[in-house]
Write a protein that holds these residues in place. Sequence first.
Motif, PDB file in Angstrom:
ATOM      1  N   PRO A 169      10.972  72.324  42.553  1.00 15.79           N
ATOM      2  CA  PRO A 169      11.010  71.676  41.193  1.00 15.79           C
ATOM      3  C   PRO A 169      10.487  71.000  40.651  1.00 15.79           C
ATOM      4  O   PRO A 169      10.378  69.872  41.538  1.00 15.79           O
ATOM      5  CB  PRO A 169      12.656  71.854  41.131  1.00 15.79           C
ATOM      6  CG  PRO A 169      12.942  71.694  42.161  1.00 15.79           C
ATOM      7  CD  PRO A 169      12.299  72.027  43.464  1.00 15.79           C
ATOM      8  N   LEU A 190      10.273  69.111  36.970  1.00 12.09           N
ATOM      9  CA  LEU A 190      10.957  68.157  36.149  1.00 12.09           C
ATOM     10  C   LEU A 190       9.437  68.534  35.053  1.00 12.09           C
ATOM     11  O   LEU A 190       8.550  67.656  34.747  1.00 12.09           O
ATOM     12  CB  LEU A 190      11.361  66.836  36.173  1.00 12.09           C
ATOM     13  CG  LEU A 190      12.228  66.441  34.978  1.00 12.09           C
ATOM     14  CD1 LEU A 190      13.140  68.266  34.100  1.00 12.09           C
ATOM     15  CD2 LEU A 190      12.877  65.043  34.887  1.00 12.09           C
ATOM     16  N   ARG A 224      12.470  66.357  28.800  1.00  8.33           N
ATOM     17  CA  ARG A 224      14.461  66.639  28.822  1.00  8.33           C
ATOM     18  C   ARG A 224      13.996  66.645  27.466  1.00  8.33           C
ATOM     19  O   ARG A 224      13.542  65.319  26.194  1.00  8.33           O
ATOM     20  CB  ARG A 224      15.020  65.106  29.588  1.00  8.33           C
ATOM     21  CG  ARG A 224      16.205  65.091  29.194  1.00  8.33           C
ATOM     22  CD  ARG A 224      17.223  64.472  29.637  1.00  8.33           C
ATOM     23  NE  ARG A 224      18.526  64.012  29.381  1.00  8.33           N
ATOM     24  CZ  ARG A 224      19.124  63.677  30.426  1.00  8.33           C
ATOM     25  NH1 ARG A 224      19.210  62.107  31.088  1.00  8.33           N
ATOM     26  NH2 ARG A 224      20.747  63.390  29.800  1.00  8.33           N
ATOM     27  N   GLU A 257      17.090  70.457  29.862  1.00  8.68           N
ATOM     28  CA  GLU A 257      15.448  69.613  31.150  1.00  8.68           C
ATOM     29  C   GLU A 257      15.516  71.260  30.918  1.00  8.68           C
ATOM     30  O   GLU A 257      16.087  72.086  31.554  1.00  8.68           O
ATOM     31  CB  GLU A 257      15.998  69.038  32.645  1.00  8.68           C
ATOM     32  CG  GLU A 257      16.899  67.616  32.270  1.00  8.68           C
ATOM     33  CD  GLU A 257      16.983  67.562  33.656  1.00  8.68           C
ATOM     34  OE1 GLU A 257      17.549  66.186  33.850  1.00  8.68           O
ATOM     35  OE2 GLU A 257      17.930  68.427  34.723  1.00  8.68           O
ATOM     36  N   GLU A 258      13.956  70.958  30.867  1.00 10.37           N
ATOM     37  CA  GLU A 258      12.995  72.122  31.748  1.00 10.37           C
ATOM     38  C   GLU A 258      12.033  71.678  32.617  1.00 10.37           C
ATOM     39  O   GLU A 258      11.556  70.497  32.927  1.00 10.37           O
ATOM     40  CB  GLU A 258      11.638  71.912  30.504  1.00 10.37           C
ATOM     41  CG  GLU A 258      10.944  73.477  30.436  1.00 10.37           C
ATOM     42  CD  GLU A 258       9.873  73.913  29.330  1.00 10.37           C
ATOM     43  OE1 GLU A 258       9.295  74.881  29.807  1.00 10.37           O
ATOM     44  OE2 GLU A 258       9.357  72.074  28.972  1.00 10.37           O
ATOM     45  N   TRP A 259      12.428  72.980  33.621  1.00 12.32           N
ATOM     46  CA  TRP A 259      11.260  72.686  34.503  1.00 12.32           C
ATOM     47  C   TRP A 259      10.980  73.768  35.139  1.00 12.32           C
ATOM     48  O   TRP A 259      10.754  74.712  34.423  1.00 12.32           O
ATOM     49  CB  TRP A 259      12.835  72.745  36.314  1.00 12.32           C
ATOM     50  CG  TRP A 259      13.872  71.557  35.651  1.00 12.32           C
ATOM     51  CD1 TRP A 259      14.839  71.121  35.197  1.00 12.32           C
ATOM     52  CD2 TRP A 259      13.128  70.344  36.437  1.00 12.32           C
ATOM     53  NE1 TRP A 259      15.755  69.900  35.815  1.00 12.32           N
ATOM     54  CE2 TRP A 259      15.004  69.325  36.487  1.00 12.32           C
ATOM     55  CE3 TRP A 259      13.224  70.464  37.816  1.00 12.32           C
ATOM     56  CZ2 TRP A 259      15.089  68.470  37.010  1.00 12.32           C
ATOM     57  CZ3 TRP A 259      13.331  68.823  38.910  1.00 12.32           C
ATOM     58  CH2 TRP A 259      14.067  68.254  38.727  1.00 12.32           C
ATOM     59  N   GLN A 260      10.047  73.567  36.477  1.00 17.38           N
ATOM     60  CA  GLN A 260       8.866  74.767  36.252  1.00 17.38           C
ATOM     61  C   GLN A 260       9.314  74.609  37.919  1.00 17.38           C
ATOM     62  O   GLN A 260       9.628  73.887  38.644  1.00 17.38           O
ATOM     63  CB  GLN A 260       7.461  74.030  36.656  1.00 17.38           C
ATOM     64  CG  GLN A 260       6.403  75.188  36.703  1.00 17.38           C
ATOM     65  CD  GLN A 260       6.738  76.416  35.328  1.00 17.38           C
ATOM     66  OE1 GLN A 260       6.956  76.418  34.516  1.00 17.38           O
ATOM     67  NE2 GLN A 260       6.576  78.008  35.869  1.00 17.38           N
ATOM     68  N   LYS A 261       9.524  75.764  38.376  1.00 14.36           N
ATOM     69  CA  LYS A 261       9.913  76.224  39.759  1.00 14.36           C
ATOM     70  C   LYS A 261       8.896  77.724  40.695  1.00 14.36           C
ATOM     71  O   LYS A 261       9.804  78.534  40.038  1.00 14.36           O
ATOM     72  CB  LYS A 261      10.648  76.627  40.144  1.00 14.36           C
ATOM     73  CG  LYS A 261      11.709  76.820  41.678  1.00 14.36           C
ATOM     74  CD  LYS A 261      13.471  76.045  41.701  1.00 14.36           C
ATOM     75  CE  LYS A 261      14.142  75.941  43.578  1.00 14.36           C
ATOM     76  NZ  LYS A 261      14.192  77.103  43.807  1.00 14.36           N
ATOM     77  N   THR A 263       9.601  79.197  34.563  1.00 10.58           N
ATOM     78  CA  THR A 263       9.988  78.007  33.798  1.00 10.58           C
ATOM     79  C   THR A 263      11.775  78.027  32.983  1.00 10.58           C
ATOM     80  O   THR A 263      12.284  79.372  33.541  1.00 10.58           O
ATOM     81  CB  THR A 263       9.521  78.022  32.013  1.00 10.58           C
ATOM     82  OG1 THR A 263       8.020  78.135  32.572  1.00 10.58           O
ATOM     83  CG2 THR A 263      10.459  76.959  31.942  1.00 10.58           C
ATOM     84  N   PHE A 266      18.914  76.784  40.090  1.00 14.29           N
ATOM     85  CA  PHE A 266      18.185  76.127  40.990  1.00 14.29           C
ATOM     86  C   PHE A 266      18.131  77.875  42.393  1.00 14.29           C
ATOM     87  O   PHE A 266      16.654  77.351  42.506  1.00 14.29           O
ATOM     88  CB  PHE A 266      17.679  75.763  41.290  1.00 14.29           C
ATOM     89  CG  PHE A 266      17.329  74.059  40.491  1.00 14.29           C
ATOM     90  CD1 PHE A 266      15.937  73.975  39.578  1.00 14.29           C
ATOM     91  CD2 PHE A 266      18.941  72.937  39.763  1.00 14.29           C
ATOM     92  CE1 PHE A 266      15.617  73.154  38.589  1.00 14.29           C
ATOM     93  CE2 PHE A 266      17.733  72.117  38.833  1.00 14.29           C
ATOM     94  CZ  PHE A 266      16.710  72.258  38.428  1.00 14.29           C
TER      95      PHE A 266
END
Length: 122
Positions: free
Chosen positions: A29, A31, A34, A39-43, A47, A73
């Motif tokens: 992941p 970050l 925020r 929070e915006e995450w890319q994994k 998204t 996650f």
Amino acid sequence: MNGRKARALKAQKKAEDERLIESIRDAHPVLLRRDGEMEEWQKGPLTLWVPVVRDDYPPALKVGLQLRRTSIFELECMCGAEVRVSASRRIALRHTVSCPASGEALEPLAQAAGIATERADG
């Protein structure tokens, strides 16, 4: 389309969905930003919008939010949450109603603490 072809297409979609889920689980992941309480995450190709867990939250809310973050996650939860992939390749994680990470459990705790909630999963 005959039954055999329909079953083959369904099995093919299920295999593709499982590969997508595994690729997301295996991805690291990152970050992105925020935005207030999220929070915006890319994994991998996904998204994620994940709730922030603040120190001043009540203990039960912190536990539920931390479990929700972890389950988002990992795309799995101790409650056996169901992971679904839509035709448009959107991922949905459905917790059991009794799970502390479910919206049904978190919303009353957040409202009691005076924290506004918006659920993206309806």
